[in-house]
Design an enzyme around this catalytic site. Sequence first.
Site, mmCIF file in Angstrom:
data_model
loop_
_atom_site.group_PDB
_atom_site.id
_atom_site.type_symbol
_atom_site.label_atom_id
_atom_site.label_comp_id
_atom_site.label_asym_id
_atom_site.label_seq_id
_atom_site.Cartn_x
_atom_site.Cartn_y
_atom_site.Cartn_z
ATOM 1 N N ASN A 90 4.168 -6.881 -2.404
ATOM 2 C CA ASN A 90 3.426 -6.248 -3.792
ATOM 3 C C ASN A 90 5.013 -4.719 -3.087
ATOM 4 O O ASN A 90 4.486 -3.807 -2.653
ATOM 5 C CB ASN A 90 2.007 -5.501 -3.415
ATOM 6 C CG ASN A 90 2.066 -5.211 -4.383
ATOM 7 O OD1 ASN A 90 2.962 -4.666 -5.767
ATOM 8 N ND2 ASN A 90 0.811 -3.944 -4.546
ATOM 9 N N TRP A 91 5.796 -4.832 -4.440
ATOM 10 C CA TRP A 91 6.741 -3.938 -4.239
ATOM 11 C C TRP A 91 6.253 -2.471 -4.915
ATOM 12 O O TRP A 91 7.136 -1.507 -4.686
ATOM 13 C CB TRP A 91 8.298 -4.333 -4.382
ATOM 14 C CG TRP A 91 8.725 -5.173 -3.616
ATOM 15 C CD1 TRP A 91 8.368 -6.014 -2.590
ATOM 16 C CD2 TRP A 91 10.428 -5.911 -3.410
ATOM 17 N NE1 TRP A 91 9.278 -6.533 -2.180
ATOM 18 C CE2 TRP A 91 10.409 -6.545 -2.492
ATOM 19 C CE3 TRP A 91 11.041 -5.090 -4.802
ATOM 20 C CZ2 TRP A 91 11.055 -6.782 -2.528
ATOM 21 C CZ3 TRP A 91 11.830 -6.671 -4.541
ATOM 22 C CH2 TRP A 91 12.337 -6.682 -3.458
ATOM 23 N N GLY A 133 1.596 -3.704 1.310
ATOM 24 C CA GLY A 133 2.088 -3.090 0.025
ATOM 25 C C GLY A 133 3.721 -2.531 0.644
ATOM 26 O O GLY A 133 4.931 -2.994 1.085
ATOM 27 N N GLY A 134 4.139 -1.143 1.583
ATOM 28 C CA GLY A 134 4.672 -0.534 2.388
ATOM 29 C C GLY A 134 5.313 -1.404 3.442
ATOM 30 O O GLY A 134 6.991 -1.444 2.982
ATOM 31 N N GLU A 159 -5.228 -0.022 -7.696
ATOM 32 C CA GLU A 159 -4.728 1.071 -8.280
ATOM 33 C C GLU A 159 -4.428 0.546 -9.915
ATOM 34 O O GLU A 159 -4.497 1.799 -10.644
ATOM 35 C CB GLU A 159 -2.805 1.308 -7.639
ATOM 36 C CG GLU A 159 -2.937 1.380 -6.190
ATOM 37 C CD GLU A 159 -1.666 1.086 -5.427
ATOM 38 O OE1 GLU A 159 -0.525 0.747 -5.950
ATOM 39 O OE2 GLU A 159 -2.013 1.649 -4.680
ATOM 40 N N GLY A 216 -2.374 1.875 1.811
ATOM 41 C CA GLY A 216 -1.665 3.041 1.875
ATOM 42 C C GLY A 216 -2.187 3.827 2.949
ATOM 43 O O GLY A 216 -1.742 5.470 2.963
HETATM 44 P P1 PGA Z 1 -0.024 -1.269 1.804
HETATM 45 O O1 PGA Z 1 -0.901 -1.697 0.260
HETATM 46 O O2 PGA Z 1 0.589 -2.793 2.552
HETATM 47 O O3 PGA Z 1 0.830 -0.173 1.799
HETATM 48 O O4 PGA Z 1 -1.508 -0.322 2.492
HETATM 49 C C1 PGA Z 1 -1.289 -2.841 0.418
HETATM 50 C C2 PGA Z 1 -1.669 -2.984 -1.137
HETATM 51 O O5 PGA Z 1 -1.394 -2.242 -1.973
HETATM 52 O O6 PGA Z 1 -1.792 -4.252 -1.321
#
Ligand code: PGA
Length: 259
Positions: A9-10, A233-234, A96, A172
């Site tokens: 997930n960018w 994510g990251g 989010e 995150g």
């Molecule tokens: P993260 O995000 O790996 O940066 O914790 C995961 C996500 O929100 O899908």
Amino acid sequence: MRKFVIAGNWKMNKTLPQAVALASDMREGLRALEEIDVIICPPFLALAGVRDAVQETTIAVGAQNMHWEVEGAYTGEVSPRMVQDLCTHVIIGHSERRSHFGETDTMVNHKVVAAIAHGLTPIVCVGETDDENRAGKTQEVLDRQATQALAGLSAQQAAAAIVAYEPVWAIGTGRAASPAEANDTSGLVREVISRECGTPTAAAIRILYGGSINPGVWPDIIAQPEVDGGLVGGASLIADDFVSLANQTRAAHAASLGR
Ligand code: PGA
């Protein structure tokens, strides 16, 4: 046997040229991973460019959100018909979206139903906040979110969806759930699905873990029997890390076949 998944997930990162460059950097490393589903989810404006960049590979492309209506007076929104032209998957109900943009369980359900009606595989996100976790409400929250997200689907439709358990406190933050937490809570989600959609659906549906996944913590989490993949994510913005995570996922899948 459930086919494992690694999805990136960018979020709101990468311009079109940057997104195409990142997809191109990952392309070679992800090319030979047919045994698992590899999905990358760039921002809307980069979907077409990234799709072209990964052509003739098994890498799938997904959107990060969409509206449920097919078209109409919804300024700024993107419809399932538009998404369907460009990709195969769509993340729905990310925390989010829920916290910053007021998405409710009902809206999430509309989006899941619309995704399936348009031949898209929804990656449906559920997860408790830190406060809910501390208050002992994790089970209640996940039960409500999963039940409402999948409401109205046939057992077969639900089985083809993907669910991502993403504790909000882990997203995150650099604080991933422990392997045991990821396993036990994914198991709770599977129990809810079993009650709502039947045991065969619960046995078939893929449940991913998400939240601060990186190549250091991932092998122990993906080795858990209830975890069928990850939503990243990251670390999905770093080509080498995402390729490593995909390879670790493939190795865990191969190991699980022998279990
Ligand atoms: P993260 O995000 O790996 O940066 O914790 C995961 C996500 O929100 O899908």
